[in-house]
Design an enzyme around this catalytic site. Structure first.
Site, PDB file in Angstrom:
ATOM      1  N   HIS A 179      43.547  35.676  44.157  1.00  0.00           N
ATOM      2  CA  HIS A 179      43.399  36.746  44.945  1.00  0.00           C
ATOM      3  C   HIS A 179      42.527  36.316  45.944  1.00  0.00           C
ATOM      4  O   HIS A 179      41.747  35.540  46.089  1.00  0.00           O
ATOM      5  CB  HIS A 179      42.497  37.840  44.148  1.00  0.00           C
ATOM      6  CG  HIS A 179      42.350  39.189  44.299  1.00  0.00           C
ATOM      7  ND1 HIS A 179      43.329  39.550  45.465  1.00  0.00           N
ATOM      8  CD2 HIS A 179      41.735  40.036  43.915  1.00  0.00           C
ATOM      9  CE1 HIS A 179      43.169  40.965  45.438  1.00  0.00           C
ATOM     10  NE2 HIS A 179      42.245  41.309  44.557  1.00  0.00           N
ATOM     11  N   GLU A 299      58.270  66.774  31.747  1.00  0.00           N
ATOM     12  CA  GLU A 299      58.900  67.108  33.132  1.00  0.00           C
ATOM     13  C   GLU A 299      57.846  66.272  34.345  1.00  0.00           C
ATOM     14  O   GLU A 299      58.197  66.143  35.438  1.00  0.00           O
ATOM     15  CB  GLU A 299      58.694  68.400  33.575  1.00  0.00           C
ATOM     16  CG  GLU A 299      59.581  68.980  34.783  1.00  0.00           C
ATOM     17  CD  GLU A 299      61.072  68.611  34.251  1.00  0.00           C
ATOM     18  OE1 GLU A 299      62.050  68.270  34.895  1.00  0.00           O
ATOM     19  OE2 GLU A 299      61.182  68.920  32.995  1.00  0.00           O
TER      20      GLU A 299
HETATM   21  N1  LIG Z   1      45.018  40.829  35.981  1.00  0.00           N
HETATM   22  C1  LIG Z   1      45.816  40.715  36.785  1.00  0.00           C
HETATM   23  O1  LIG Z   1      46.829  41.354  36.455  1.00  0.00           O
HETATM   24  C2  LIG Z   1      45.753  39.933  38.196  1.00  0.00           C
HETATM   25  C3  LIG Z   1      46.984  39.951  38.661  1.00  0.00           C
HETATM   26  C4  LIG Z   1      46.943  38.903  39.851  1.00  0.00           C
HETATM   27  C5  LIG Z   1      45.822  38.363  40.170  1.00  0.00           C
HETATM   28  N2  LIG Z   1      44.596  38.547  39.618  1.00  0.00           N
HETATM   29  C6  LIG Z   1      43.518  37.647  39.891  1.00  0.00           C
HETATM   30  O2  LIG Z   1      43.208  36.656  38.984  1.00  0.00           O
HETATM   31  C7  LIG Z   1      41.732  36.445  38.908  1.00  0.00           C
HETATM   32  C8  LIG Z   1      41.399  36.632  37.381  1.00  0.00           C
HETATM   33  O3  LIG Z   1      41.724  37.990  36.942  1.00  0.00           O
HETATM   34  P1  LIG Z   1      41.848  38.353  35.318  1.00  0.00           P
HETATM   35  O4  LIG Z   1      42.328  39.649  35.395  1.00  0.00           O
HETATM   36  O5  LIG Z   1      42.523  37.185  34.640  1.00  0.00           O
HETATM   37  O6  LIG Z   1      40.392  37.927  34.784  1.00  0.00           O
HETATM   38  P2  LIG Z   1      39.235  39.216  34.409  1.00  0.00           P
HETATM   39  O7  LIG Z   1      39.518  39.567  33.114  1.00  0.00           O
HETATM   40  O8  LIG Z   1      38.798  39.964  35.674  1.00  0.00           O
HETATM   41  O9  LIG Z   1      38.070  37.865  34.403  1.00  0.00           O
HETATM   42  C9  LIG Z   1      37.991  37.426  32.976  1.00  0.00           C
HETATM   43  C10 LIG Z   1      37.096  35.968  33.133  1.00  0.00           C
HETATM   44  O10 LIG Z   1      36.061  36.237  34.164  1.00  0.00           O
HETATM   45  C11 LIG Z   1      34.861  35.798  33.055  1.00  0.00           C
HETATM   46  N3  LIG Z   1      33.549  36.265  33.782  1.00  0.00           N
HETATM   47  C12 LIG Z   1      33.193  37.415  34.153  1.00  0.00           C
HETATM   48  N4  LIG Z   1      32.103  37.662  34.676  1.00  0.00           N
HETATM   49  C13 LIG Z   1      31.673  36.246  34.682  1.00  0.00           C
HETATM   50  C14 LIG Z   1      30.330  35.704  34.846  1.00  0.00           C
HETATM   51  N5  LIG Z   1      29.507  36.418  35.399  1.00  0.00           N
HETATM   52  N6  LIG Z   1      30.340  34.156  34.866  1.00  0.00           N
HETATM   53  C15 LIG Z   1      31.165  33.656  34.056  1.00  0.00           C
HETATM   54  N7  LIG Z   1      32.231  34.046  33.825  1.00  0.00           N
HETATM   55  C16 LIG Z   1      32.656  35.398  33.914  1.00  0.00           C
HETATM   56  C17 LIG Z   1      35.067  36.209  31.750  1.00  0.00           C
HETATM   57  O11 LIG Z   1      34.499  35.341  30.926  1.00  0.00           O
HETATM   58  P3  LIG Z   1      33.938  35.948  29.491  1.00  0.00           P
HETATM   59  O12 LIG Z   1      34.985  36.198  28.783  1.00  0.00           O
HETATM   60  O13 LIG Z   1      32.677  35.069  29.116  1.00  0.00           O
HETATM   61  O14 LIG Z   1      32.974  37.315  30.170  1.00  0.00           O
HETATM   62  C18 LIG Z   1      36.571  35.836  31.876  1.00  0.00           C
HETATM   63  O15 LIG Z   1      37.067  34.483  31.488  1.00  0.00           O
HETATM   64  C19 LIG Z   1      40.960  37.680  39.662  1.00  0.00           C
HETATM   65  O16 LIG Z   1      40.774  37.030  41.035  1.00  0.00           O
HETATM   66  C20 LIG Z   1      42.144  38.788  39.785  1.00  0.00           C
HETATM   67  O17 LIG Z   1      41.846  39.376  40.817  1.00  0.00           O
HETATM   68  C21 LIG Z   1      44.483  39.050  38.384  1.00  0.00           C
END
Ligand SMILES: NC(=O)c1ccc[n+]([C@@H]2O[C@H](COP(=O)([O-])OP(=O)(O)OC[C@H]3O[C@@H](n4cnc5c(N)ncnc54)[C@H](OP(=O)(O)O)[C@@H]3O)[C@@H](O)[C@H]2O)c1
Length: 403
Positions: A179, A299
């Site tokens: 992203h 609908e």
């Molecule tokens: N989701 C989609 O469909 C999609 C599509 C295209 C691109 N993206 C991009 O891909 C990237 C990842 O997205 P995602 O949806 O897979 O991830 P996400 O669910 O938004 O993030 C999950 C990860 O972030 C970690 N995390 C969150 N806060 C944290 C912190 N303060 N310190 C350390 N770890 C932290 C979580 O670890 P814990 O489990 O330990 O909390 C988990 O491993 C983003 O940039 C997103 O915009 C996403």
């Protein structure tokens, strides 16, 4: 009621039952297109003139030429050669981290995962076979070991973890994102990549679950690819190669800025925000005028998602219009400009909010709070408990495939 011809609808209904949902659009395209409509679908495909050399194609999208890359450009042997000296450190194990790490590993590359020790993601990674101390590490350790740091933390998490990750992103390494958020809005996130590393992006246009399932089926998801910094002179090739390694099929080149602006607009707009808003508005009007919940839901949502949208996806809006009753056609043609006029200012407002940084500011603010998960769960429960979506629960049970 606006319906495609009955025979087409029946064929699609059978296809829905027989086909996995993901394949519906293709099945619907083949099954539902009456003979008269097929040449049109073919003609519109042919309108995209192709000049191909290996898999790379220059395609004219309605008159604008763009270069599209594909998996065939980067077979496994080529990926192995390009990344022979690399360790990919996938940081974060949400839906993207899971899919991209497993796909890259299955493509034969050396992959490790970095997440907070003992947290939800750590447990999930262990369940998926990543081994603590061998292929699974705390975030900083994984960043130290990796040569390609794939930052797949949540966008708010990327801001919070940046100071800890930054010292390990050293000269000659590659910094990767899915992203443009963190880098483009660096004034808010603090993510200023060091000047001596390549900075690249491959952003799958879909959920991580789809990135993985398509890969396992031998297919690939569409992705955007962008280069922010090319220090090595190899960043471009490595960005496309990495896009393929993580499971992409076709790859479209863009910039970090265009990627984040379009992505944030799309998900807040037609993909999710506008969709829920429009569904609800129509449902409420029907209910206020005495229509039953099932009638209002059928609908508004059911017919849209089960019949018309797959057909629009398969054949385009013109085909959809031309394959419904003349009554429906007349009404849709008359009302489309009114909806266009009514909603365009909202989309302008939305794009402006993305461009001026207020959308990212709000995302970072709300998603950085400790109660982010609870808050989100509460808000989503409100939608789930609303009359419209509760009616949907019952309507879905009556679908042909659930009988
Ligand atoms: N989701 C989609 O469909 C999609 C599509 C295209 C691109 N993206 C991009 O891909 C990237 C990842 O997205 P995602 O949806 O897979 O991830 P996400 O669910 O938004 O993030 C999950 C990860 O972030 C970690 N995390 C969150 N806060 C944290 C912190 N303060 N310190 C350390 N770890 C932290 C979580 O670890 P814990 O489990 O330990 O909390 C988990 O491993 C983003 O940039 C997103 O915009 C996403």
């Amino acid at each position: 009621m606006l319906a495609p011809s009955r025979s087409a609808a029946r064929v699609v209904a059978r296809a829905v039952q027989a086909a996995p949902r993901r394949a519906l659009s293709q099945v619907a395209a083949r099954a539902a297109a009456p003979a008269a409509a097929r040449p049109m679908a073919v003609a519109s495909t042919a309108a995209a003139s192709r000049v191909a050399s290996r898999g790379v194609k220059t395609i004219s999208f309605a008159g604008t030429k763009e270069t599209v890359y594909e998996r065939a450009d980067f077979p496994k042997e080529k990926l192995a050669e390009i990344f022979k000296n690399d360790t990919l450190a996938v940081i974060g194990y949400g839906t993207q981290g899971m899919a991209q790490s497993l796909n890259a590993r299955d493509n034969g590359l050396k992959v490790i995962v970095g997440v907070r020790e003992g947290g939800h993601s750590w447990k999930k990674a262990v369940q998926d076979g990543w081994v603590p101390g061998e292929t699974l590490f705390p975030i900083e350790e994984a960043c130290a070991k990796g040569t390609v740091i794939m930052n797949l933390l949540s966008d708010a998490g990327q801001k919070l973890a940046w100071d800890a990750m930054r010292p390990h992103i050293t000269q000659g390494k590659t910094l990767y994102f899915s992203h443009g958020f963190g880098v483009v809005f660096h004034d808010q996130t603090g993510i200023q990549p060091p000047k001596d590393v390549d900075v690249i992006l491959a952003a799958p246009k879909g959920s991580g679950a789809t990135v993985r399932s398509l890969f396992l089926e031998g297919r690939g998801i569409n992705s955007s690819v962008a280069i922010y910094q090319d220090v090595s002179g190899q960043a471009r090739e490595r960005a496309f190669a990495l896009g393929v390694a993580i499971g992409s099929g076709y790859l479209y080149e863009t910039t970090f800025k265009q990627e984040v602006y379009s992505d944030l607009t799309g998900e807040r707009g037609v993909l999710m925000g506008a969709l829920q808003g429009m569904f609800l508005a129509q449902y409420e009007v029907l209910r206020a005028h005495g229509h039953s919940p099932s009638e209002a839901f059928n609908e508004t949502v059911e017919e849209a998602t089960q019949s018309l949208y797959p057909l629009v996806g398969a054949n385009g809006m013109d085909w959809m219009y031309s394959n419904c009753s003349q009554t429906a056609q007349r009404g849709a043609l008359d009302w489309a400009p009114k909806f266009h006029q009514a909603t365009k200012p909202v989309f302008e407002q939305l794009y402006e909010a993305v461009a001026n940084g207020s959308e990212t500011r709000r995302t970072l603010d709300v998603n950085s709070r400790p109660d982010v998960r609870e808050r989100l769960t509460r808000e989503l429960k409100e939608i789930a408990d609303s009359e419209m979506w509760q009616a949907g629960v019952e309507v879905r049970k009556l679908r042909p495939e659930n009988q």
